[in-house]
Design an enzyme around this catalytic site. Structure first.
Site, PDB file in Angstrom:
ATOM      1  N   ALA A  37       0.820  -1.212   0.000  1.00 13.84           N
ATOM      2  CA  ALA A  37       0.000   0.000   0.000  1.00 13.84           C
ATOM      3  C   ALA A  37       0.854   1.263   0.000  1.00 13.84           C
ATOM      4  CB  ALA A  37      -0.944  -0.007   1.195  1.00 13.84           C
TER       5      ALA A  37
ATOM      6  N   ARG B  82       4.106  11.512 -10.261  1.00 12.01           N
ATOM      7  CA  ARG B  82       3.340  12.697 -10.652  1.00 12.01           C
ATOM      8  C   ARG B  82       4.073  13.981 -10.276  1.00 12.01           C
ATOM      9  NH1 ARG B  82      -0.771   9.342  -8.577  1.00 12.01           N
ATOM     10  NH2 ARG B  82      -0.967  10.532  -6.625  1.00 12.01           N
TER      11      ARG B  82
ATOM     12  N   SER C 127       0.900  -4.182  -4.681  1.00 11.15           N
ATOM     13  CA  SER C 127      -0.281  -3.323  -4.687  1.00 11.15           C
ATOM     14  C   SER C 127      -1.579  -4.107  -4.526  1.00 11.15           C
ATOM     15  CB  SER C 127      -0.315  -2.520  -6.004  1.00 11.15           C
ATOM     16  OG  SER C 127      -1.340  -1.552  -5.983  1.00 11.15           O
TER      17      SER C 127
ATOM     18  N   ALA D 225      -4.866  -5.668  -1.968  1.00  9.38           N
ATOM     19  CA  ALA D 225      -5.731  -5.289  -0.850  1.00  9.38           C
ATOM     20  C   ALA D 225      -5.787  -6.431   0.157  1.00  9.38           C
ATOM     21  CB  ALA D 225      -7.119  -4.943  -1.356  1.00  9.38           C
TER      22      ALA D 225
ATOM     23  N   CYS E 173      -6.666  -6.368   3.141  1.00 12.02           N
ATOM     24  CA  CYS E 173      -7.869  -6.293   3.975  1.00 12.02           C
ATOM     25  C   CYS E 173      -9.043  -7.056   3.355  1.00 12.02           C
ATOM     26  CB  CYS E 173      -8.270  -4.840   4.210  1.00 12.02           C
ATOM     27  SG  CYS E 173      -7.059  -3.901   5.173  1.00 12.02           S
TER      28      CYS E 173
ATOM     29  N   VAL F 245      15.992  -7.056  -0.119  1.00 14.05           N
ATOM     30  CA  VAL F 245      17.018  -6.100   0.278  1.00 14.05           C
ATOM     31  C   VAL F 245      17.688  -6.647   1.529  1.00 14.05           C
ATOM     32  CG1 VAL F 245      17.498  -3.755   1.039  1.00 14.05           C
ATOM     33  CG2 VAL F 245      15.754  -4.164  -0.711  1.00 14.05           C
TER      34      VAL F 245
ATOM     35  N   ASP G  84       3.037   0.542   7.744  1.00 13.07           N
ATOM     36  CA  ASP G  84       2.923  -0.290   8.940  1.00 13.07           C
ATOM     37  C   ASP G  84       4.234  -0.477   9.704  1.00 13.07           C
ATOM     38  OD1 ASP G  84       0.320  -0.541   8.213  1.00 13.07           O
ATOM     39  OD2 ASP G  84       0.384  -2.672   7.727  1.00 13.07           O
TER      40      ASP G  84
ATOM     41  N   ALA H 255      -4.529   0.456   6.904  1.00 11.96           N
ATOM     42  CA  ALA H 255      -4.380   0.716   5.471  1.00 11.96           C
ATOM     43  C   ALA H 255      -4.617   2.184   5.138  1.00 11.96           C
ATOM     44  CB  ALA H 255      -5.335  -0.171   4.682  1.00 11.96           C
TER      45      ALA H 255
ATOM     46  N   TYR I  92     -30.769  14.696   7.674  1.00  9.71           N
ATOM     47  CA  TYR I  92     -31.920  13.899   8.126  1.00  9.71           C
ATOM     48  C   TYR I  92     -32.928  13.685   7.007  1.00  9.71           C
ATOM     49  CZ  TYR I  92     -36.659  13.082   9.715  1.00  9.71           C
ATOM     50  OH  TYR I  92     -37.933  12.594   9.831  1.00  9.71           O
TER      51      TYR I  92
END
Length: 555
Positions: free
Chosen positions: A13, A24, A41, A43, A45, A83, A287, A305, A430
């Site tokens: 993640a 970017r 990459s 998920a 969870c 590594v 983490d 996450a 509401y």
């Protein structure tokens, strides 16, 4: 000067988020992602829901592939590479190709550690037996699911009582397997308060899961094929054709030992607000990182996450010359537990007291939408605040109804150091399909505000239970109707219906403490206020009443 060389160790993640944001920010940077795994990459969870077959295809858990990163983002991904060392002085790392066993050195200008966490496996005889698993990535989920689909499993044992344990229990039950949970404490979900945790625990037991409290595994016994067959605990022997170890995780910080990178008091990597370690040009995210709790201001380790993704974005900005900061965490979480949703943000009452706060709490059940609207369901809200200031410290919410939006509102309130009184005036949406005119949070905030201002006196179900067990000299007063009382009541309670209480209050001893209860707490609160006007100085009501009572009732 050539393009910036950015190397990121870890590609789940926070690592992939760092890489994508850095690209970017700097279109020309040379970016390399390194991971020991074959998948990136993904998920994690979502793996319990893959096991239960809610998610059919494991590939749908993979967000991006190495090919995507290379072709779309010009980011090189080295999968199945380890590594082995970081050399801060020379600004390079030693890498081993796990497929060829060849070694190479890779230089960097900026290094990001996104090494995550790894399962904690307690040392125990027989723990290496077959069909004993941890659940930490897609491959481990695939192995568990394969066993469940290929072998007739009658009994399963889950060791641990956290999120993963409860999610796995539900997954196993979907296969018709008899599931046992073994926990060392007296209740599951040790990071939330006992009063809410016991209610969740009762719900799990009602679904058929056997929970063995105050117990511990001492040995695993295998069959003739080397697969687990029995789990021997301090109290009993349980049959088990599969075992899932959900005993927690710990930060993966092995690379820091010889690199001079500071480890914080929680055992995770210490970073500043910019996510920089003590070594220049080395950052850490996700983490493996220690962070600041935004209520206490103290270091905590909370692997989530949501945090990993936010930190990855911030690190991606900073390694490219930006100046973004990560303020800390509230530890907001949510988990599906069969038909219930359980969530927490900020501090539990227990944590608040431990951290030196003079904490005041209330437990308030409410319908998540008007009771007359189809599908209306109950939730139980626990709010915690500081006594003097009234500032909110945390919340725990559980039940069948809509929990997520309420816990997110409290998390936002905590960011602004909002008081219970301020929360009671929040302008929340509401309409009957969505909420009540007085949202459950508004109702709970008003109750907490009244308690803080001394307008009401209440007591929790747990303290009431303790008083009963000690045989304290007090009156536990049931103010429901006779029909309700006859269907079930707390042992030892006196019954006077609310509509008869004023006329019959003379039969009660004004020198004694009187604790009123009803179904959900409203009539109990009304009864305690009535008694106050009649001169009963020690009258209180039990918060949440029977709905929040986690113990047996007499019928």
């Amino acid at each position: 000067m050539g393009p910036k060389r950015l190397v990121i160790i870890g590609a789940v993640a926070s690592g992939t988020k760092t890489a994508a944001k850095a690209r970017r920010e700097d279109p020309d940077a040379e970016i390399t992602l390194i991971t020991e795994e074959a998948d990136i990459s993904y998920a994690s969870c979502g793996t319990p829901y893959y096991i239960s077959d809610i998610i059919k295809d494991s590939s749908s858990l993979i967000i991006r592939t190495p090919d995507y990163f290379l072709k779309m983002l010009n980011i090189n991904v080295l999968t199945e590479h380890r590594v082995e060392a970081i050399n801060p002085g020379g600004k390079d790392i030693a890498i081993r190709n796990l497929k060829t066993n060849s070694a190479v050195s890779l230089p960097y200008d900026n290094l990001v550690l996104a090494t995550g966490a790894k399962p904690y496996v307690p040392e125990c005889e027989g723990v290496e037996s077959g069909n004993i698993f941890t659940l930490h990535n897609i491959k481990s989920a695939m192995r568990i699911k394969s066993v469940l689909q290929q072998k007739k499993i009658g009994h399963a044992v889950i060791v641990g009582g956290g999120f993963i344990a409860l999610e796995i229990a539900e997954s196993l039950m979907s296969y018709g397997i008899k599931a046992h949970i073994i926990i060392r404490r007296e209740h599951i979900l040790s990071h939330i308060d006992k009063d809410i945790a016991l209610l969740v625990q009762n719900h799990v037991k009602a679904k058929g899961v056997q929970i063995h409290e105050d117990d511990e595994v001492i040995k695993y016994e295998a069959d003739s094929e080397g697969n687990v067959a029995k789990v021997i605990t301090k109290k009993q022997t349980l049959p088990a054709e599969i075992v899932v170890l959900a005993t927690g995780i710990k930060p993966n910080v092995s690379l820091t030992k010889n690199a001079g990178i500071t480890i914080g008091q929680t055992g995770a990597i210490q970073v500043n607000e910019r996510l920089e370690t003590n070594i220049p040009d080395i950052y850490a995210v996700g983490d493996c990182v220690e962070m600041t709790h935004m209520v206490t201001g103290k270091p905590v380790w909370m692997p989530l996450a949501t945090t990993a993704n936010k930190q990855g974005r911030i690190a991606g900005i900073n390694v490219c010359g930006g100046n973004d900061t990560f303020p800390g965490v509230m530890g907001t979480f949510i988990v599906k537990v069969f038909d219930w949703t359980v969530a927490k943000t900020g501090l539990s009452e227990k944590e608040a007291i431990k951290n030196g706060f003079d904490a005041v709490s209330v437990i308030v059940p409410s319908h998540d939408k008007p009771h007359y609207y189809p599908g209306s369901k109950l939730i139980i809200v626990k709010l915690i605040a500081e006594k003097g200031s009234g500032i909110l410290l945390g919340a725990e919410i559980a039940g069948e109804g809509v929990v997520d939006k309420r816990i997110d509102v409290v998390s936002t309130a905590l960011m602004g150091k909002v008081t219970a009184g301020q929360l009671s005036k929040y302008d929340l949406s509401y309409a009957p399909p969505y909420s009540s005119p007085m949202d459950p949070l508004i109702t709970a905030a008003n109750v907490l505000r009244n308690k803080l201002e001394g307008k009401i006196q209440s007591i929790s179900p747990l303290i009431t239970k303790q008083k009963l067990e000690r045989k304290d000299d007090f009156v536990l007063l049931d103010v429901r109707t006779k029909h309700e009382y006859d269907k079930g009541h707390i042992e030892g309670s006196l019954h006077i219906p609310l509509n008869e209480l004023k006329s019959r209050s003379g039969a009660l001893d004004k020198t004694k403490e009187i604790i009123t209860y009803c179904g959900v707490g409203l009539r109990a609160s009304q009864a305690h206020l009535l008694l106050k006007t009649e001169g009963f100085e020690s009258a209180k009501f039990m918060e949440g009443s029977l709905l929040a009572w986690p113990y047996a009732i007499e019928k």
